[in-house]
Motif scaffolding. Structure first.
Motif, PDB file in Angstrom:
ATOM      1  N   TYR A  36       0.377 -23.075  30.059  1.00 23.95           N
ATOM      2  CA  TYR A  36      -0.798 -22.682  29.279  1.00 23.95           C
ATOM      3  C   TYR A  36      -0.917 -23.501  27.996  1.00 23.95           C
ATOM      4  N   ARG A  61      -4.783 -23.422  26.512  1.00 22.46           N
ATOM      5  CA  ARG A  61      -5.325 -22.055  26.633  1.00 22.46           C
ATOM      6  C   ARG A  61      -4.976 -21.319  25.352  1.00 22.46           C
ATOM      7  N   THR A  79      -3.930 -17.441  24.747  1.00 25.69           N
ATOM      8  CA  THR A  79      -2.734 -16.885  25.386  1.00 25.69           C
ATOM      9  C   THR A  79      -1.936 -16.067  24.378  1.00 25.69           C
TER      10      THR A  79
END
Lengths: 526, 381
Positions: free
Chosen positions: A106, A111, A114
Motif C-alpha cells: 500500500y 494509498r 491506509t
C-alpha cells in the motif's frame, strides 16, 4: 531557512521510476557510475561492494529515496539517466523478494488513506509516528546498518527526541537497545525468500494483458494492455485500451520498467493525465494500483492476467445481481473458453458478446440469496452476490484525508473519493451479524455535513470544499483565508453520508473526512 | 502604529506563506536606519526577533518599534535571551548552530559562537541558552553529531560554558556532560543553572554536578500520569521565575481508567531568587497552550496562549477569562507592572492585551517575516 533542505523529495522524484527517457541499463554502467559518483564517501570494498550501499536491500522507491537524499542533502551530482541506471542495478541486486513486500505494498502504491496497525506498540510509537511503518518494513539490513540508520535519524532530525511520544521516555537508549536489535532480527539483510527469488527467473511481461479494475467514485473498468519490448534493460512500451463501465475511455500509451524481476512501474498518458502503475508481476498476473501523477488519491485498483498464460477469471462487473431480476453482466478474464456459468440459481439467459478476455451476458437471478462463484468452462474466479435487499451500507474508506492545494501554491489539492459498499443481511435477516455478505459497490447519493459542533461553529462545510453527486470531495484552495476565524486555511472536519436506494427503501452510512493542509514532504515511500 | 484588521490580514497572509515555504523576505525593515538609537535608562522595552534575521526593540511605553538590528546567519530558531546588563541580547540562530550577541545600542555583533567544536561534528542547540546573573558566562547545551564520510554518530550532549567577553568565534571555557532531551534553561540569582528535560535539573556550573530540582517524568504523585512537557520558549519573567507548563491526567482510583481521568494543566516553578520550587495543577485541560506565565502583579493569576489568550485563577483552578485571537500566538510576555500581556511568535506582529480585561489594545507589526518560535523578552534598561 535553507531552501536547499526544502526541495520536495517526492512526486517529482517518482517520475524517475518510470520515465520514458531511461537509457540502456547495464550492470557495468551502474558499477562505473557508483565508482565515479559514490566512492568519495562510500569506501570501495570489492569490485561490486561499497560501504553502506551494499549492506541493505530495499524497493525501487526505497533506493530512489536514498539517492534523492544524497542529491538534496549531500551534494551528489548525478544525471537522471545515471540515477536511473544505479537505481535499476541496486533494486535488481539488492531488492526485496515478493513475499517480503506482501502486506506493505500500500505504501508503494501511494494509498494514503491506509490505517496502519502493527503488533508492536513500541514499533508504532518509535517509527510509525513520523512516517509509515511500511517504510521500515520494506527494508532489510544487518543490525549494524540499522544502528547507522538510527544514528542518521538523530543526526538529521535533532528534534526527534523532543516530539510527543519521544519526550516522555529515554528515547535514544530505547532506540539503541530495543529497536535496533529488534529490526536486525526481524528484517535481516540475508533471507531465504531473497536468495530463492534470486535463483528464480524474472517474470515475463511481453504480451497482451487483460485488465480489470475499479476506481472509487467512478466505477468498474476493463481494458487490454499490450506490452512490447523496448530498447533498454527490462524496458517496455505499453498501450492501454479500455473503458469504465460508464463508457469513459481508459486509453493511453506509455512506458514501463520492471525492477527486481517483478516490480512493474509504468507511466501512461491517459488523455491529459499522466497515470502511474505500481504492480507486482507474479505468475502471469499483475496486481496493484494505477494512479494520477498529479493527485495520488485519484487511482484505481487493478488486476491483470496475461492472455498467453493460464485461463483466468478476473472479475464480474457489476459483482451483484438482485434476486428475481435480469441484468447484463461482464466477465473479465484471460484465455477464456467454454460456457459462462454464474452459479446456482443464476441463469445465463443469453451470451451477448464473447471473446478470449470478455464475456457479456444477460443474466437472470432466481429467488435464492448468496455468493456465487463465476466460472467460464472449467475456470472459476470472481464472486457474484445475489441479494434480495440492501440491509446495510459501509462508506469506503470510512476515514479519509483530503488536502487543500492550488490557489497559487506549489502543491496541488488532493481529493477524497468515496464508494458505497452494500451488504445483505444473510439468512438470519439481520444486518451486522456473521452471515452478512458483501453485495459490492453500488451507486449512491452523497451529502456532507459538519462532523461535530466545533466543525459547525467553524463553518467547515462552507469552506473546506465540495462533494460531488458521485462521491468525490474536491478540497478548497490553499492558504490563509481572511474570511475564516483566525484567518485559518480551508481545513475542515466533515461527515460524508452515502445513501443507497434499493427499491422503495434507502440505506445510508457515514464516513469521517479530514480536510487538512498540504503534504510538503512527499518522499517516494510515505 | 495600530493597524486595522483589513490592513493586517494581507500582511498575515504573506507572512504565513513565507513561513510555510521558508522563503526569505526581501523587504528590509524601514526602521533599520534607526540603528543608532540608544536605549534610555529606566525605560521598559521588548526585544523580539524575526525573519529574515533581525532583532527589533519595541518601546513598551509608546508601543512603537524604535530600532532593528541585523543579525548574521540564516534565521532559525531566533531564540532570544536578554543579558542582565539589558544592553546585549543573545540569539540562537543559523539552523540552531550559532549564537550571536548584539549590542542593542550600537547594533554591533559583540559575541559569536559556533555550537560545533570540530570540523567533523555538527552540533545543534535546542533552545538551551541562558546567562549567568553577572552576564559574564553564557550556558548552552550542544547536541553533537559526529560526521563520518558515510555515516553519522549521535554523541552525548554537553553543557558548554562561554566567557561572554570572548568576542567573536568564542570557544567554550568549560564543558560538562548533561542528560539528553534538555530544552530551555534559566539561571538563579545564586548562579545555579536550572534545565528543563526529563526532570527539571539543577546544575552547579563550576563542578558540573547535576541534581533533580523538580521531578517531572519521574514524579511520584499518586493517581497522576507522568506529565507531558513541551517547552522550547525560554521566557524571562519580570518576577524572576522559571515557569514550565505541564499537562497530565489524574485518575480516580488505581484502575487508572482513562475514561474517568481528569485532564489537567499545571506548572513547575523555580523562584530564581530563592530557589524555591513548586509543582501545581491550575486548570482543567481544555485546549493547548504553548506558553504560560504568572502575572507579576498577582502570582495567583496564570496566562496561557496559543489559539486563545486564557486567564486562570490558580487557587480556584478556574478560567477567569478567555480572549479570541486573530491568529495563533506561541508566546506570552508581560510588562513589569503586570498590566499588559504581549503575544508574540508565529507571524510578524506583537499583540498587546489589557491584563485585566483581556481586551486587545494594540497590534505592533514588525518589518520582515515570521517571528516563528522565537521568544520575546521584556526588560527595563
Amino acid at each position: 531557512m535553507n531552501n536547499k533542505l526544502l526541495k520536495p523529495l517526492g512526486l517529482g522524484l517518482l517520475t524517475a521510476l518510470s520515465v520514458a527517457s531511461q537509457s540502456a541499463v547495464a550492470e557495468g554502467d551502474a558499477v562505473s557510475i557508483i565508482n565515479d559518483k559514490c566512492v568519495a564517501c562510500h569506501a570501495k570494498e570489492s569490485d561490486t561492494s561499497w560501504s553502506r550501499i551494499s549492506h541493505m536491500r530495499k524497493t525501487p522507491e526505497g533506493w530512489l529515496g536514498t539517492i534523492g537524499r544524497m542529491q538534496v542533502m549531500h551534494g551528489l551530482e548525478i544525471s537522471s539517466e545515471e540515477r536511473a541506471t544505479v537505481m535499476k542495478y541496486l533494486a535488481d541486486t539488492q531488492g526485496l523478494a515478493p513475499s517480503e513486500t506482501e502486506g506493505y505494498r500500500y505504501a508503494l502504491e501511494q494509498r494514503m488513506n491506509t490505517h496502519e496497525e502493527f503488533e508492536s506498540g513500541l514499533f508504532t510509537e518509535m517509527c510509525a509516528r513520523c512516517h509509515s511503518g511500511a517504510r521500515v518494513k520494506l527494508q532489510h539490513r544487518p543490525e549494524s546498518e540499522w544502528m547507522h540508520l538510527a544514528n542518521f535519524h538523530i543526526g538529521q532530525y535533532p528534534t526527534i527526541e523532543y516530539h510527543a511520544l519521544a519526550r516522555d521516555r529515554d528515547w535514544w537508549p530505547i532506540v539503541k537497545e530495543q529497536m535496533v536489535p529488534m529490526l536486525g532480527k526481524q528484517q535481516p539483510l540475508e533471507s531465504t525468500a531473497w536468495s530463492e527469488w534470486l535463483k528464480a527467473g524474472d517474470e515475463a511481461v511481453v504480451g497482451s494483458w487483460s485488465v480489470a479494475g475499479h476506481m472509487p467514485a467512478k466505477g468498474d473498468l476493463h481494458a487490454v494492455m499490450t506490452v512490447t519490448e523496448k530498447e533498454g534493460d527490462d524496458m517496455y512500451a505499453v498501450a492501454l485500451e479500455g473503458a469504465f463501465a460508464d463508457g469513459t475511455p481508459l486509453t493511453g500509451e506509455g512506458s514501463a520498467i520492471v525492477y527486481t524481476g517483478y516490480e512493474w512501474r509504468a507511466s501512461i498518458k491517459v488523455g491529459d493525465e499522466t497515470m502511474r502503475q505500481v504492480f507486482a508481476v507474479q505468475d502471469g498476473t499483475m496486481t496493484g494500483r494505477m494512479y494520477s501523477a498529479d493527485d495520488d488519491s485519484r487511482g484505481m485498483d487493478i488486476t491483470a492476467a496475461v492472455e498467453s498464460g493460464k485461463a483466468r477469471v478476473l472479475a464480474v462487473q457489476p459483482a451483484y445481481i438482485k434476486a428475481g431480476t435480469e441484468t447484463e453482466l461482464t466477465i473479465v478474464g484471460a484465455n477464456l473458453s467454454g460456457e459462462p456459468s454464474l452459479g446456482k440459481g443464476v441463469a445465463v439467459v443469453k451470451v451477448l458478446k464473447s471473446s478470449d478476455n470478455l464475456i457479456k451476458v444477460l443474466a437472470k437471478a432466481g429467488k435464492a440469496e448468496g455468493v456465487n462463484t463465476v466460472a467460464v468452462g472449467t475456470t472459476s474466479g470472481a464472486e457474484l452476490a445475489v441479494y434480495s435487499s440492501v440491509a446495510a451500507v459501509k462508506v469506503v474508506p470510512e476515514f479519509a484525508v483530503a488536502r487543500v492545494g492550488g490557489n497559487g501554491g506549489s502543491t496541488a489539492p488532493v481529493e477524497a473519493r468515496f464508494d458505497a459498499e452494500a451488504w445483505a443481511a444473510g439468512k438470519d435477516g439481520k444486518a451486522g451479524t456473521d452471515d452478512d455478505f458483501r453485495i459490492g459497490f453500488m451507486p449512491a447519493s452523497w451529502t456532507a455535513k459538519a462532523f461535530d459542533e466545533q466543525a459547525a461553529a467553524d463553518e467547515d462545510l462552507k469552506y473546506a470544499g465540495t462533494l460531488s453527486d458521485n462521491g468525490v470531495f474536491s478540497p478548497a484552495g490553499a492558504g490563509p483565508n481572511p474570511d475564516r476565524k483566525m484567518s485559518t486555511n480551508n481545513a475542515g472536519h466533515l461527515t460524508v453520508v452515502g445513501t443507497v436506494t434499493d427499491g422503495d427503501s434507502s440505506v445510508e452510512a457515514e464516513a469521517e473526512l479530514i480536510v487538512t493542509v498540504q503534504r510538503w514532504n512527499t518522499p517516494p515511500i510515505p | 502604529m495600530k493597524m486595522t484588521n483589513k490592513a493586517l490580514l494581507p500582511l498575515l497572509a504573506v507572512s504565513a506563506v513565507a513561513g510555510l515555504t521558508g522563503c526569505k523576505e526581501d523587504a528590509k525593515p524601514e526602521a533599520a536606519e534607526a540603528t543608532k538609537v540608544t536605549l534610555e535608562q529606566g525605560h521598559e522595552y521588548m526585544v523580539v526577533s524575526n525573519r529574515p534575521s533581525q532583532m527589533h526593540v519595541i518601546d513598551l511605553e509608546s508601543e512603537a518599534l524604535i530600532k532593528s538590528c541585523d543579525v548574521p546567519g540564516d534565521f532559525g530558531p531566533g531564540t532570544l535571551q536578554i543579558a542582565p546588563d539589558h544592553v546585549t541580547a543573545y540569539m540562537l540562530t543559523d539552523h540552531y548552530e550559532k549564537i550571536y550577541a548584539v549590542n542593542l545600542d550600537s547594533c554591533d555583533v559583540v559575541f559569536s559562537a559556533d555550537m560545533s567544536q570540530a570540523p567533523d561534528e555538527r552540533a545543534k542547540t535546542l533552545y538551551s541558552m541562558a546567562l549567568s546573573p553577572d552576564g559574564k558566562e553564557l550556558y548552552t547545551i550542544q547536541t553533537p553529531t559526529k560526521l563520518y564520510a558515510d555515516h553519522y554518530e549521535a554523541m552525548e550532549p554537553r553543557l558548554a560554558v562561554y566567557d561572554t567577553a570572548s568576542g567573536k568565534d568564542a570557544k567554550p571555557v568549560r564543558t560538562f556532560e548533561v542528560p539528553r532531551q534538555i530544552s530551555v534553561m534559566q539561571v538563579a540569582d545564586d548562579g545555579t543553572l536550572y534545565m528543563a528535560g526529563a526532570d527539571i535539573y539543577k546544575m552547579d556550573v563550576t563542578s558540573g554536578k547535576v541534581d533533580v530540582a523538580i521531578p517531572s517524568r519521574n514524579w511520584e504523585r499518586p493517581l497522576y500520569a507522568p506529565p507531558d512537557v513541551l517547552n522550547v520558549w525560554p521566557i524571562q519573567t519580570p518576577q524572576n521565575e522559571f515557569t514550565i507548563l505541564y499537562s497530565t491526567a489524574k485518575f480516580t482510583d488505581e484502575t487508572y481508567d482513562m475514561n474517568t481521568a481528569t485532564w489537567l494543566w499545571g506548572y513547575f516553578n523555580v523562584d530564581l531568587e530563592t530557589g524555591e520550587t513548586e509543582t501545581r495543577d491550575f486548570a482543567e485541560f481544555t485546549e493547548i497552550y504553548f506558553t504560560g506565565m504568572r502575572s507579576p502583579a498577582d502570582p495567583n493569576i496564570m496566562f496561557g496562549v496559543l489559539n486563545h489568550l486564557a486567564k486562570y485563577d490558580i487557587k480556584e483552578q478556574k478560567l477567569v477569562k478567555s480572549a479570541d485571537l486573530e491568529h495563533s500566538y506561541y508566546t506570552v510576555a508581560m510588562n513589569h507592572a503586570g498590566s499588559k500581556v504581549y503575544l508574540g511568535g508565529t507571524f510578524n506582529d506583537v499583540a498587546v492585551y489589557d491584563a485585566e480585561t483581556l481586551e486587545k489594545t494594540n497590534d505592533i507589526p514588525l518589518p520582515g517575516g515570521d517571528i516563528s518560535p522565537s521568544t520575546a523578552q521584556v526588560f527595563i534598561r
